[in-house]
Design an enzyme around this catalytic site. Structure first.
Site, PDB file in Angstrom:
ATOM      1  N   HIS A  72     127.331 -19.604  41.245  1.00  7.73           N
ATOM      2  CA  HIS A  72     125.898 -19.547  40.963  1.00  7.73           C
ATOM      3  C   HIS A  72     125.621 -19.931  39.509  1.00  7.73           C
ATOM      4  CE1 HIS A  72     124.450 -16.737  44.429  1.00  7.73           C
ATOM      5  NE2 HIS A  72     125.211 -17.724  44.856  1.00  7.73           N
ATOM      6  N   TYR A 199     116.794  -9.980  41.310  1.00 12.97           N
ATOM      7  CA  TYR A 199     116.670  -8.639  40.733  1.00 12.97           C
ATOM      8  C   TYR A 199     115.174  -8.365  40.618  1.00 12.97           C
ATOM      9  CZ  TYR A 199     121.624  -8.642  39.286  1.00 12.97           C
ATOM     10  OH  TYR A 199     122.995  -8.657  39.255  1.00 12.97           O
ATOM     11  N   PRO A 291     125.407  -0.263  38.419  1.00 12.24           N
ATOM     12  CA  PRO A 291     125.718  -1.576  38.987  1.00 12.24           C
ATOM     13  C   PRO A 291     124.736  -2.687  38.602  1.00 12.24           C
ATOM     14  CG  PRO A 291     124.785  -0.131  40.659  1.00 12.24           C
ATOM     15  CD  PRO A 291     124.997   0.710  39.441  1.00 12.24           C
ATOM     16  N   LYS A 295     128.819  -5.218  36.191  1.00 14.37           N
ATOM     17  CA  LYS A 295     129.888  -5.246  35.189  1.00 14.37           C
ATOM     18  C   LYS A 295     131.129  -4.414  35.545  1.00 14.37           C
ATOM     19  CE  LYS A 295     128.253  -8.038  32.184  1.00 14.37           C
ATOM     20  NZ  LYS A 295     128.490  -9.300  32.867  1.00 14.37           N
ATOM     21  N   TYR A 383     125.233 -11.468  30.910  1.00 17.64           N
ATOM     22  CA  TYR A 383     125.447 -11.430  32.361  1.00 17.64           C
ATOM     23  C   TYR A 383     126.694 -12.235  32.752  1.00 17.64           C
ATOM     24  CZ  TYR A 383     124.322 -11.123  37.304  1.00 17.64           C
ATOM     25  OH  TYR A 383     124.376 -10.858  38.658  1.00 17.64           O
TER      26      TYR A 383
HETATM   27  C1  PHB Z   1     126.443  -6.893  45.073  1.00 18.47           C
HETATM   28  O1  PHB Z   1     126.459  -8.019  45.590  1.00 18.47           O
HETATM   29  O2  PHB Z   1     126.877  -5.905  45.678  1.00 18.47           O
HETATM   30  C2  PHB Z   1     125.872  -6.734  43.711  1.00 18.47           C
HETATM   31  C3  PHB Z   1     125.484  -7.848  43.005  1.00 18.47           C
HETATM   32  C4  PHB Z   1     124.948  -7.710  41.744  1.00 18.47           C
HETATM   33  C5  PHB Z   1     124.802  -6.468  41.188  1.00 18.47           C
HETATM   34  C6  PHB Z   1     125.220  -5.339  41.882  1.00 18.47           C
HETATM   35  C7  PHB Z   1     125.761  -5.476  43.153  1.00 18.47           C
HETATM   36  O3  PHB Z   1     124.255  -6.346  39.953  1.00 18.47           O
END
Ligand code: PHB
Ligand code: APR
Length: 388
Positions: A72, A199, A291, A295, A383
């Site tokens: 990505h 997000y 989460p 990280k 990120y």
């Molecule tokens: C996930 O795909 O489980 C996932 C992706 C990004 C995050 C947290 C979890 O920030």
């Protein structure tokens, strides 16, 4: 039994360390409390920094990831039905890999088997002795007690492991922040709603749209800690997700039965130091992040980077300086990721005690991201992962 490095915990930290040390000719034994089926069924996050990708390649376990993972070049942040694209490639010239941690663990176990490495699973009562200078480990397997003599112990046994507790209380300092909400996660065999992660900041609470593959989606909703999974029917989950993400995504969301549903609390935690004599703490044994910034696994991998470098130098050249510097080097990077994960969490969630002032600050922070490429660069740089 005797080995050079006794590794407690057969999660991603322990197995990756074992693999890198093996490739440098260093002997390891991995002690894991659970059975392998259990370890391989845990569902965890799925975004790998490019540094993590490089580490998996260096360990010789990157082949399936490159074949099946999704690269990505950016991610989407949404608020009040507006989406802001964070273009990693344009802003910082790097990308991330979307590949589930469950798959990473699978690949590491396959590699460990292929090289005939020892993983003792269902090891009960693992106990660390002789620290800080003359370590050995005891455990019970099938009712018989065993002893492993070693030069070093790597505590890769997660947040609930025994290694951190082996440091004297007078030496160990911990730092913790518990967030007043959890994440309700759903895995479903449906095509992802967006080809990049979303997000979403929303007045009803945070939401995240992620994925595992073309027909496997991972979604999350911020929920009160008092909620129980049983309260959330599939229909209630999808209805709530639709409310929190941009309309365009909501209109095309494909829903289906949840094949996994769970609620996880969010916390930030750091234990210092990460070394006591010949014992090292690695990964979740030393730190936990919420989460939101993806990280957790990436930080575990950066610890493994510093520790494998240190042990390889020690066995190859007899030098101790990287061993002695391990805790400081690892913690310097850990705290930056702790800060970033806290910031992302604060930016995107609704807090129960959020005042109007706090809300204005959050809104203006998002507006700043929308209009300033400098602000987006700060987000992107963190990120995709700070350099080791
Ligand atoms: C996930 O795909 O489980 C996932 C992706 C990004 C995050 C947290 C979890 O920030
Ligand atoms: N004896 C032996 N093994 C143990 C013990 C013990 N007393 N306690 C825990 N373990 C094992 C657990 O069963 C688990 O398999 O240690 C392993 C630790 O694995 P993880 O919890 O996955 O931690 P780690 O390997 O550091 O992985 C990094 O960061 O944020 C997270 O999701 C991310 O799980 C990932 C982690």
């Amino acid at each position: 039994m005797r080995t050079q490095v006794c590794i407690i915990g057969g999660g991603p930290s322990g197995l990756l360390l074992a693999q890198l040390l093996h490739r440098a000719g260093i002997d390891t034994v991995v002690l894991e409390r659970r059975d392998r089926a259990y370890v391989l069924s845990r569902i965890r996050a799925g975004v790998l920094e490019w540094g993590t990708v490089g580490m998996l390649d260096a360990a010789g376990v990157g082949e399936r990831m490159h074949r099946e993972g999704f690269v990505h070049g950016g991610t989407l942040l949404s608020a009040r039905n507006r989406a802001i694209r964070i273009d990693f490639e344009a802003l910082v010239g790097t990308r991330v890999m979307v590949y589930g941690q469950t798959e990473v663990t699978h690949d590491l176990y396959d590699a460990r088997d292929a090289m005939g490495g020892v993983v003792i699973d269902e090891a009960e009562g693992v106990t660390l002795h002789g620290l800080p200078d003359a370590p050995f480990v005891t455990y019970t397997k099938d009712g018989t007690e065993h002893r492993i003599d070693c030069d070093y112990i790597a505590g890769c046994d997660g947040f609930h492991g025994v290694s951190r507790a082996a440091l004297p209380a007078s030496l160990l300092k911990t730092f913790e922040k518990v967030y007043p909400f959890g994440w309700l996660g759903v895995l479903s065999e449906t095509p992802p709603v967006s080809h990049e992660l979303i997000y979403a900041n929303h007045e009803r609470g945070f939401a995240l749209c992620s994925m595992r593959n073309a027909n496997l989606s991972r979604y999350y909703l911020q929920v009160p800690l008092t909620d129980r999974v049983e309260q959330w029917s599939d229909t209630a989950f999808w209805d709530e997700l639709r409310r929190r993400i941009p309309h365009e995504a909501a209109d095309t969301l494909v829903t289906g039965p949840a094949i996994e549903k769970s609620i996880a609390p969010l916390r930030s935690f750091v234990a210092e130091p990460m070394r006591w004599g010949r014992l090292f703490l690695v990964g979740d044994a030393a730190h936990i992040v919420p989460p939101t910034g993806a990280k957790g696994l990436n930080l575990a991998v950066s610890d493994v980077h510093y520790l494998s470098q240190a042990l390889i130098a020690r066995y190859r050249d007899g030098t101790e300086d990287l061993v002695e510097a391990y805790s400081d080097r690892a913690l310097a990077r850990v705290w930056k990721a702790i800060r970033f994960s806290w910031w992302m969490t604060t930016l995107l969630h609704r807090f129960p005690d959020q005042t109007e002032f706090d809300q204005h600050i959050q809104n203006s922070e998002i507006a700043y991201l929308e209009h300033s490429s400098a602000a987006r660069t700060v987000l992107a740089e963190n990120y995709v992962g700070l350099p080791y």
